[in-house]
Every structure is written in structure tokens, then in C-alpha cells.
Motif scaffolding. Structure first.
Motif, short mmCIF file in Angstrom:
data_model
loop_
_atom_site.label_atom_id
_atom_site.label_comp_id
_atom_site.label_asym_id
_atom_site.label_seq_id
_atom_site.Cartn_x
_atom_site.Cartn_y
_atom_site.Cartn_z
N GLU A 170 0.82 -1.10 0.08
CA GLU A 170 -0.19 0.18 0.08
C GLU A 170 0.83 0.77 0.38
O GLU A 170 0.21 2.36 -0.49
CB GLU A 170 -0.77 0.21 0.52
CG GLU A 170 -1.66 1.01 1.58
CD GLU A 170 -3.22 0.55 2.64
OE1 GLU A 170 -3.50 1.55 3.14
OE2 GLU A 170 -2.60 -0.11 3.65
N SER A 171 1.47 0.94 0.77
CA SER A 171 2.69 2.85 1.45
C SER A 171 3.65 2.67 -0.45
O SER A 171 4.16 3.93 -1.05
CB SER A 171 3.67 1.67 2.25
OG SER A 171 4.47 1.01 1.62
N VAL A 172 4.50 1.07 -1.63
CA VAL A 172 5.18 1.60 -2.45
C VAL A 172 3.82 2.14 -3.64
O VAL A 172 4.04 3.45 -4.68
CB VAL A 172 5.42 0.37 -2.55
CG1 VAL A 172 5.80 0.14 -3.71
CG2 VAL A 172 6.14 -0.46 -1.89
N HIS A 173 2.38 1.23 -3.78
CA HIS A 173 1.76 1.87 -4.97
C HIS A 173 0.62 2.72 -4.07
O HIS A 173 -0.90 2.55 -4.58
CB HIS A 173 1.41 0.41 -5.34
CG HIS A 173 2.36 -0.14 -5.77
ND1 HIS A 173 2.55 -0.35 -6.98
CD2 HIS A 173 2.43 -1.54 -5.14
CE1 HIS A 173 3.60 -1.48 -7.15
NE2 HIS A 173 4.30 -2.48 -5.93
N THR A 174 0.63 3.63 -3.93
CA THR A 174 0.23 5.20 -3.62
C THR A 174 -0.86 5.17 -4.30
O THR A 174 -1.88 6.04 -4.35
CB THR A 174 0.29 6.18 -2.49
OG1 THR A 174 2.23 6.39 -3.76
CG2 THR A 174 1.38 5.80 -1.58
N ASN A 175 -0.19 5.44 -5.83
CA ASN A 175 -1.37 6.86 -6.72
C ASN A 175 -2.36 5.25 -7.08
O ASN A 175 -3.07 5.40 -8.27
CB ASN A 175 -0.21 6.78 -8.09
CG ASN A 175 0.88 7.67 -7.77
OD1 ASN A 175 0.48 8.49 -6.78
ND2 ASN A 175 1.83 8.32 -7.74
N SER A 199 -5.05 2.18 -7.39
CA SER A 199 -6.70 1.63 -6.65
C SER A 199 -6.89 0.98 -6.17
O SER A 199 -5.78 -0.05 -5.98
CB SER A 199 -7.80 2.19 -7.33
OG SER A 199 -7.55 1.23 -8.76
N PHE A 200 -6.70 1.02 -4.69
CA PHE A 200 -7.44 -0.18 -3.80
C PHE A 200 -8.20 -1.65 -4.13
O PHE A 200 -9.07 -1.37 -4.67
CB PHE A 200 -7.15 0.18 -2.61
CG PHE A 200 -7.12 -0.78 -1.36
CD1 PHE A 200 -6.28 -1.51 -0.65
CD2 PHE A 200 -8.86 -1.92 -1.27
CE1 PHE A 200 -6.38 -3.20 0.11
CE2 PHE A 200 -8.69 -2.84 -0.34
CZ PHE A 200 -7.33 -3.11 0.60
N PRO A 201 -7.56 -3.00 -4.48
CA PRO A 201 -6.20 -3.63 -4.27
C PRO A 201 -5.30 -3.04 -5.23
O PRO A 201 -6.22 -3.28 -6.71
CB PRO A 201 -6.44 -4.80 -3.83
CG PRO A 201 -7.74 -4.92 -4.33
CD PRO A 201 -9.37 -3.77 -4.42
N ASN A 202 -4.26 -2.95 -5.70
CA ASN A 202 -3.58 -2.96 -6.64
C ASN A 202 -3.19 -4.76 -6.62
O ASN A 202 -3.54 -5.20 -5.82
CB ASN A 202 -2.29 -2.29 -6.53
CG ASN A 202 -1.60 -2.13 -5.20
OD1 ASN A 202 -0.98 -3.16 -5.35
ND2 ASN A 202 -1.29 -0.83 -4.35
N ARG A 236 -3.71 -7.06 -3.89
CA ARG A 236 -4.58 -8.23 -4.00
C ARG A 236 -3.82 -9.58 -3.94
O ARG A 236 -4.18 -10.60 -3.60
CB ARG A 236 -4.92 -8.29 -5.80
CG ARG A 236 -6.50 -7.55 -6.21
CD ARG A 236 -7.07 -7.37 -7.55
NE ARG A 236 -5.45 -7.65 -8.58
CZ ARG A 236 -5.45 -6.03 -9.28
NH1 ARG A 236 -5.60 -5.44 -8.70
NH2 ARG A 236 -4.41 -6.67 -10.23
N HIS A 237 -2.67 -9.65 -3.81
CA HIS A 237 -1.87 -11.88 -4.51
C HIS A 237 -1.95 -11.80 -2.23
O HIS A 237 -2.24 -12.68 -2.31
CB HIS A 237 -0.66 -11.10 -4.85
CG HIS A 237 -0.08 -12.13 -4.23
ND1 HIS A 237 0.52 -13.59 -5.02
CD2 HIS A 237 1.37 -12.30 -2.76
CE1 HIS A 237 1.40 -13.97 -3.61
NE2 HIS A 237 2.25 -13.31 -3.46
N HIS A 238 -1.22 -10.66 -1.75
CA HIS A 238 -1.50 -10.54 -0.11
C HIS A 238 -3.00 -11.15 0.27
O HIS A 238 -3.32 -11.93 1.02
CB HIS A 238 -0.55 -8.94 0.24
CG HIS A 238 0.18 -9.31 0.37
ND1 HIS A 238 1.02 -8.46 -0.77
CD2 HIS A 238 1.41 -9.85 0.81
CE1 HIS A 238 2.46 -8.26 -0.79
NE2 HIS A 238 1.88 -9.61 0.40
N LEU A 239 -3.95 -10.63 0.25
CA LEU A 239 -4.99 -10.15 0.29
C LEU A 239 -5.51 -11.93 -0.40
O LEU A 239 -6.76 -12.40 0.89
CB LEU A 239 -6.16 -9.25 -0.22
CG LEU A 239 -6.37 -7.84 0.06
CD1 LEU A 239 -7.13 -6.65 -1.02
CD2 LEU A 239 -6.47 -8.29 1.36
#
Length: 472
Positions: free
Chosen positions: A286-291, A293-296, A300-303
């Protein structure tokens, strides 16, 4: 014509889904659906413009036909499989599988998990089986109907618990638990009755192969296998072996349910450790890909991994029971009712359960009706009294004998299991097919009448006893 706003349509659909989910969660919902299906089945079986199609559909055969051009191979599989047999021999396997999971859960960690908890409802259940069977046997001894003694011995947990929930606080919680545990023990006894007395002639070689497969499954469970997929293929093999060996195929569900693990793949410590790692990875993504939309992509892989982790932390037995209960309650049991409760009323005497006993055919209706309405409450109450009198069991908290008897009357609601046993009864080489059908139809009507009267009697007695006790 003005178009319906999308927002309004979406809101209405959402409200319908919420109402549907609320309905499904009500303890009485299953009973209401079953009653509607019984009514529909009776209409389909008796209306002039539907009864032909209804019965033709149930007797429609569908099999796999394997044939070679030279005629050496000519094989129908499974031979004689009609739509009615598909429902009773295949769909009902899932019903019995779910019942097996519930029984196992109650034995491991529920109301049957200790001697003190289990002994009174188990003894009461045996009494509630023995007395109705005895009444039916006395009425039909020496007649063609004698083999139907198992029909009035079952209690339908869905209807019984549903009525108790409607009656609310009129019944002590301890007696609600007592009736639930009794119905579960009753299911186990009914399963044994079907397995031992309502199968066909036994093909021992096929049964021996089935036992080898079951032993393999037991060994697999012993070695710690907890993936559900590894139990599916052996279950299918056992079904085929039971189907052709003479053991009723629905017993596959109960047998295989006993081997589904109740231990999760991950324990509490392992779950917390892996969940913490995945949560840290999710936060980092989340901190790396701030730009984005969630989930990137990384999120998605971690979820997905987090979802898989939580799934594997819940024991397979609980997961299956949770998934199958709505399917069984609102699909399989209603389909069973639609297929089996549709009795064509060719003779109004079916409804006269008190008619004179025929010296040849006996009186299926009288035996079942008295067994459910009188035999069940008398057997349950008498067995409970003996258990408490000899200090084997203890009276449920805040319960009285009048209230226990009133609750025991609800044990006379047989329905699903009683109709199922009825579909297996009265068949034999010496009984003509039309006689078998007549006895089964009379039996189904008697089950419906006996269950209805038991439900009404139990509800009235509970209300009367609760009112009297409240005045005191």
C-alpha cells in the motif's frame, strides 16, 4: 413510459437480498419451505392437467449407455436410475452427509460430547424409537405392512426446533437443548435402522472392497490429511460400491462424514505468525503503490493469501457444514418433499387412519399415526422418567414433567426421515408392485397427518402448561 431509475432498482434488489438472508436465518424458515413444497407436490400429483407430467417426470430414466458396434459391450450405467431414485439415492446422500457432520460435531464438542450431557436425550431417543415401533408392530403384525415399523420412529429436527423457536420463552432453554440433542440422537438411530433393516441383499465382495476404501480414508485421516478434495474421490467410489452391494447408497454420506477432519491445517500460533507476515506485506504494498486504486496487484496477491490462510484455519468439517446447510435446507430437502410428498389420492380412505384393520394389508395409516402422535411422547417421557428415577440422568434445569411431556409431543413430527423410510418400506419379492405403492402412499399421508397433529398437540400443550405455571 418513464424508465425505472437505476438507483431505485439497485436499492430494491439489495433490500430483497437482505430480506432473503434474514428469512433463511430464521429457525422456522426451513419448515415453512417444506410445508409449501408438500402442498405443491400434492397439487401436482392430483390436478388433472399436471398429475400425468408429474409422475412421468419422476419415473423418467436417465443412464449412461455404453455400446460397441459389434454388440459385445452393451452397458447401462447406473441401470434403472430414474429421477425419483436420483433424488432419493444421490441428492439425499448430501442430506445424510450434513446430518453426519452435525452428529459428529455434537459428539465431539456439542450436546452429546459427554456422558452427563448425552445420556438423558440418548435414552429418551431410544424410548421414542421403541414405543412407536412397538405400536406399529402390534397394529400390523402378520400383515403385508409389518415391515414399515421404522416409519414412525424418526423426529424431524427442522420442524420441531422451528416450532420451539416460535413458542419463544414458554419453553425452558434446557428443554430446547434436550429436544435438539434428542433429535440428533434420533437421527443416528434412524440411520442405523435404514442401514440394518432397509437395504437389499448384500453383495459381500463389493462390500469388502468398500470397507477397504473406507479403511484407506481412515488411514489418510490418521496421517493428518486435511484437504477436502482428497476425501471426495473415495466418497464417490464408496457410493458406487454401496449402491451395487445392497447397502443403501445414502449411508455413504454418513460414513464419509465421520472421517472429515475437525482439526484445521493451521493452529492459532501459526495463523497469527503467517497473518502478521501477510499484513506487513499488504501494508508495504500500500505504501509503495500509493497512486493506484485499492486493491492493486501486490495487494490482491496478499489478500488472496490472507483469504486462503483464514480458510485453512477453519476445520474442514465446520466449513463443509456451513456451506452445505443452506443447500440442504432450501434446495435438497424441498426437492425431496416435492418428489416424495406428492401422493395421488385415488382413494379417500387414505385419510381415514382409523378404518378397520385389513387382515392382509394391515393398517399402515393407523400404525404410523398412533406411533407418531402417542408412541413418540409416551416413549420419550417414559424413558426419561426411568433414566431420572434410577439416577442415570438428571431432569433438565427449570423443567417439569408436564412441560417435558408437551415438548416430547413435538418429537412426533416425523416428516423427512419418516417419508424417506416409507419410500424404502414394503418392497419384497412376494409383494405386488401395486400393493407396495398403495402401502407407501397410505404411509406418506399418515406421516403428514401424524406430524401435523403432533405439532398442533405439542404447541397447544406447551402453551397451556406455560400459562398454568405462570399463574403459580
Amino acid at each position: 413510459m418513464a424508465l425505472i431509475p437505476v438507483q431505485w432498482w439497485t436499492k430494491e434488489v439489495h433490500s430483497f437480498k437482505i430480506s432473503q438472508n434474514k428469512f433463511k436465518k430464521q429457525p422456522w424458515a426451513n419448515g415453512v419451505v417444506l410445508l409449501l413444497c408438500v402442498a405443491v407436490a400434492m397439487l401436482l400429483a392430483n390436478l388433472p392437467f399436471t398429475k400425468g407430467a408429474y409422475h412421468s417426470f419422476l419415473h423418467t430414466e436417465f443412464t449412461m449407455h455404453i455400446a460397441s458396434p459389434d454388440g459385445v459391450v452393451d452397458w447401462f450405467f447406473p441401470r434403472g436410475m430414474t429421477m425419483e431414485k436420483f433424488i432419493n439415492d444421490i441428492l439425499m446422500v448430501i442430506f445424510f452427509f450434513t446430518v453426519g457432520l452435525e452428529i459428529k460435531r455434537e459428539i465431539v464438542c456439542g450436546e452429546l460430547s459427554s456422558f452427563k450431557k448425552a445420556i438423558l436425550p440418548v435414552i429418551a431417543a431410544f424410548g421414542g424409537v421403541a414405543v412407536p415401533a412397538l405400536i406399529f408392530t402390534i397394529v400390523n403384525h402378520g400383515t403385508e405392512a409389518a415391515s414399515g415399523w421404522g416409519i414412525p420412529t424418526a423426529t424431524d429436527i427442522a420442524f420441531a426446533v422451528g416450532i420451539l423457536s416460535i413458542l419463544g420463552d414458554k419453553v425452558p432453554v434446557s428443554l430446547k437443548v434436550f429436544l435438539t440433542a434428542l433429535a440428533i440422537a434420533d437421527d443416528l438411530i434412524a440411520i442405523l435402522v435404514v442401514a440394518l433393516f432397509y437395504g437389499g441383499s448384500i453383495n459381500m465382495p463389493l462390500l469388502a472392497i468398500a470397507l477397504v476404501v473406507i479403511l484407506f480414508v481412515a488411514l489418510m485421516k490418521k496421517l493428518g490429511e486435511k484437504r477436502i478434495g482428497f476425501y471426495v474421490v473415495p466418497a464417490i467410489i464408496v457410493w458406487f460400491l454401496f449402491y451395487y452391494s445392497g447397502i443403501h447408497a445414502t449411508m455413504t454420506g454418513v460414513v464419509m462424514a465421520m472421517f472429515i477432519p475437525m482439526e484445521a491445517r493451521y493452529n492459532k500460533a501459526k495463523f497469527h505468525r503467517r497473518a502478521r507476515i501477510l499484513w506487513e506485506g499488504l501494508t508495504e504494498a500500500e505504501s509503495v503503490h500509493t497512486n493506484e486504486s485499492f486493491p492493486n496487484g501486490p495487494e490482491r496477491h496478499h489478500l488472496r493469501r490472507l483469504s486462503s490462510l483464514t480458510k485453512k484455519t477453519i476445520p474442514p468439517s465446520y466449513r463443509l457444514e456451513h456451506k452445505l446447510n443452506p443447500i440442504v435446507n432450501f434446495a435438497i430437502m424441498p426437492i425431496f418433499a416435492l418428489a416424495n410428498a406428492g401422493v395421488e389420492i385415488t382413494d379417500v380412505s387414505y385419510f381415514n387412519v382409523f378404518k378397520a384393520i385389513d387382515p392382509v394389508l394391515g393398517s399402515v395409516g393407523l400404525g404410523i399415526f398412533l406411533g407418531l402422535l402417542l408412541g413418540k411422547p409416551i416413549g420419550i417421557t417414559l424413558a426419561s422418567w426411568l433414566a431420572i428415577r434410577f439416577k442415570v440422568g438428571a431432569m433438565p434445569a427449570k423443567a417439569t414433567w408436564p412441560m417435558l411431556f408437551a415438548v416430547a409431543c413435538l418429537g412426533g413430527i416425523g416428516f423427512t426421515m419418516s417419508i424417506f423410510v416409507d419410500t424404502l418400506s414394503f418392497a419384497g419379492p412376494d409383494i405386488a408392485p401395486e400393493v407396495t405403492q398403495h402401502l407407501r402412499d397410505a404411509g406418506k399421508i399418515a406421516v403428514l397427518l401424524g406430524s401435523l397433529c403432533s405439532g398442533i398437540l405439542g404447541s397447544l400443550l406447551i402453551s397451556i402448561v406455560a400459562k398454568i405455571q405462570k399463574k403459580k
